[in-house]
Enzyme design. Sequence first.
Site, PDB file in Angstrom:
ATOM      1  N   GLU A   1      -9.618   6.035   7.380  1.00 31.97           N
ATOM      2  CA  GLU A   1      -8.184   6.263   7.214  1.00 31.97           C
ATOM      3  C   GLU A   1      -7.795   7.515   6.431  1.00 31.97           C
ATOM      4  OE1 GLU A   1      -5.985   2.058   7.092  1.00 31.97           O
ATOM      5  OE2 GLU A   1      -7.698   2.140   5.736  1.00 31.97           O
TER       6      GLU A   1
ATOM      7  N   ARG B   1       0.827  -1.206   0.000  1.00 33.37           N
ATOM      8  CA  ARG B   1       0.000   0.000   0.000  1.00 33.37           C
ATOM      9  C   ARG B   1       0.864   1.259   0.000  1.00 33.37           C
ATOM     10  NH1 ARG B   1      -5.430   1.631   0.873  1.00 33.37           N
ATOM     11  NH2 ARG B   1      -6.110  -0.548   1.030  1.00 33.37           N
TER      12      ARG B   1
END
Length: 803
Positions: A742, A340
């Site tokens: 997030e 990621r």
Amino acid sequence: MRKLIPAPAPLPSDAATRHSAPHDSAVAHVTGRAIYVDDLPAHARMGYLAVGLSPHAHARLDGLTLDAVRQSPGVIDVITAADIPGRNEVGAVYPGDPLLAERELRYAGQPVFAVVATDLVSARRAVDKAVIHATPLPASLDAVEAIAQGLTVLPVHHHERATPLDRGSAMKNNTQTREAPGEAPAASHCVSGTLSIGGQEHFYLEGQIAQAEALDDDGIRILTSSQHPSEVQKLVAEVLDRPLHSIVAEVRRMGGGFGGKESQAAALGAMAALAAARNHCTVRFRLPRRDDMLMTGKRHPFETHYEVTTDDRGILRDTTISLIGNCGHSPDLSEGVVDRAMFHADNAYYLGNARVTGHRAMTHTASNTAFRGFGGPQGMMPIEAAMDDIARRLGLDPLDVRKRNLYTDQKDETHYGQRLDQHLIGPLIDQLEKQSDYRHRRQAITAFNQENPIIKRGLALTPVKFGISFTAQHLNQAGALLAIYTDGSVLINHGGTEMGQGLHTKVCQIVARVFDIPLGRVRISATRTDKVPNTSPTAASSGADLNGMAARDAALTLRARLLDLAAEQYRQPRDSLTFSDGQLIADGWSMPWEELIQAAYLKRVPLSATGFYSTPTIHYDKTTGKGHPFFYYAYGAAVSEVEIDTLTGEHRLRRVDILHDVGDSLNPAIDRGQIEGGFIQGAGWLTTEELKWDDKGTLLTTGPATYKIPAYSDAPPVFNVALLEGHPCSQATIYRSKAVGEPPFMLALSVWSALRDALSSLTNYTTSPALDVPATPERILLAVEAIKSASTPAACPEGADHG
């Protein structure tokens, strides 16, 4: 029975969502009535567990002397690795995390043995009487050196997973940008730099805890503070060598998680279950804060390097970024974290010819794990540093450089091959620029800095583009179980867990919206693996996306059954029937919800249903580094204004303006809370939360006396948060909303960039200071001294203009 009364005016179909319903446990939280695992009354035969931890970062385990431990008052049982009936392994994806150490100690703080006693104090006192015999071995404590030595956490046959994300031939051919016919090639400018990014302790208010109860049918029930109860169930079953159906994991609520309870809560559940099974009793295992910080992993520290070339306008031509994640001693979730980070190395910018490489370094420290953003924040930082560096090199405002490099509808393919289907970031930044009065404040701050030799102010506007989905495709699924009782009340159970983020509230709103009944008619029950099986973790910002869709699927099934019944029973056209404001209505008549449910029960219509959802369209090929790993992107931007004291390095946050994209919000109040909380937590990571180890690999920051999380006083006195309106998600998400857990965390990058802006004012904005993270007062002061001593700029490849 049917009532021929005037039908009420229909309410909007989204009445149950898109309004700020309070968190389902808000009153319980603030009054102290919310029950957590450690609040539960003790059982008659309750055992309390404590663990002995390794004092060495790396050593051969030669033996244990535990006689004094066994003889200590109150001790019921002492457990070592030899007592584990099944697998001595609690690794989340790959092996490497033994429940208890056997032959090797791999970090200071690793559990070596366990003690069960009649009370917690006795258990902890007994632990201190053990003697651990070990032979120290060389320890890997530096991530860069680890990679140089080939020390990585992934198995050898998985090394291909480090395939760089590659588009073009970055930094090899600076003439690839095509010029218009007859034009001379634009000049090429290069900037490069390194950036050390520190880790972060989760510091959840409720520490890691589990309670296991041995049942009379040889089953085990585990009350766990975990974001992934199905993983707790699976690993407990493997440790005990029992089938999954004999293990039930349950989560009512957590006192915070932030990723720290996604994988690493399983070890506590397994340890408590092992002790409960051996002693046929209930065992509670709660880590004190010091042991929690020693034993569990953090946000991955990263060592990064970036090198970019641009034209005279600061537009990127070539980008090379190298990311080294410090993974700790085992894989845990590091494969996905570094993936990621690589995906988000572009943040919101078109990188031109790009090459992004990720490495997963093995060090003898606690295995680092998931943390809000899951590598995304670390991946974004190098390109944000480069944006500031380019601006200083070319004498431009950093905001202008950022805006010139944003993705557009002409440049919309990421370095991993996914095209953007919403081009929101440019208009969003333009709107925030105006709302925050950025240009006028920039002039005022420049004038202030020219007049003040000691106190300097900085300003920065930074964007966020964050991909939403698990990067592991199989995790993008969710289930739900919905029941309607004969009084019309509704109970929903789903696979997501509540850690304060408001997931349960949103799911209740979704179900209420399907039936158009009052929100108070819908209730959530505790997440349990015997209600909804094989669940994914509540992580990757996907809790509402996945579980909300699964709950809606179950509700739509029951809605269809009820409408079919009404059409047949009351001879109404099926297409004319709908729900509105607690009524079933058609042309000229209505029926209260409760009467409809009674009628359905009497006609033996099933009033329970399961729901399921799997995210469509996502795919990714690790061998080519190309694909469509994210269902959609969430966007946002923040303007931060800071002030630093150049004599002490102290700073304060003066003002923050945020504009964030949540699509069509399911609950604006909860979404705003997530944005505010995420931003402040991000600012803490970037400025105050410093983890320190000694030269032997022992963590020194083990509590609030040595580790500084943000306090209320650290919030800016002016804090403006707005949701982007009028831009529903382009994908078929739950009511076109977007994830909000997030993405806001990375808005705090504007704080770090603003600190660099304030430092740059010391040279009239002609240099871009190095500033590692966290930017503590000490680091800010060192940066001031480095600027005053005129440090040499980094070298660039041959042939590039150094500006």
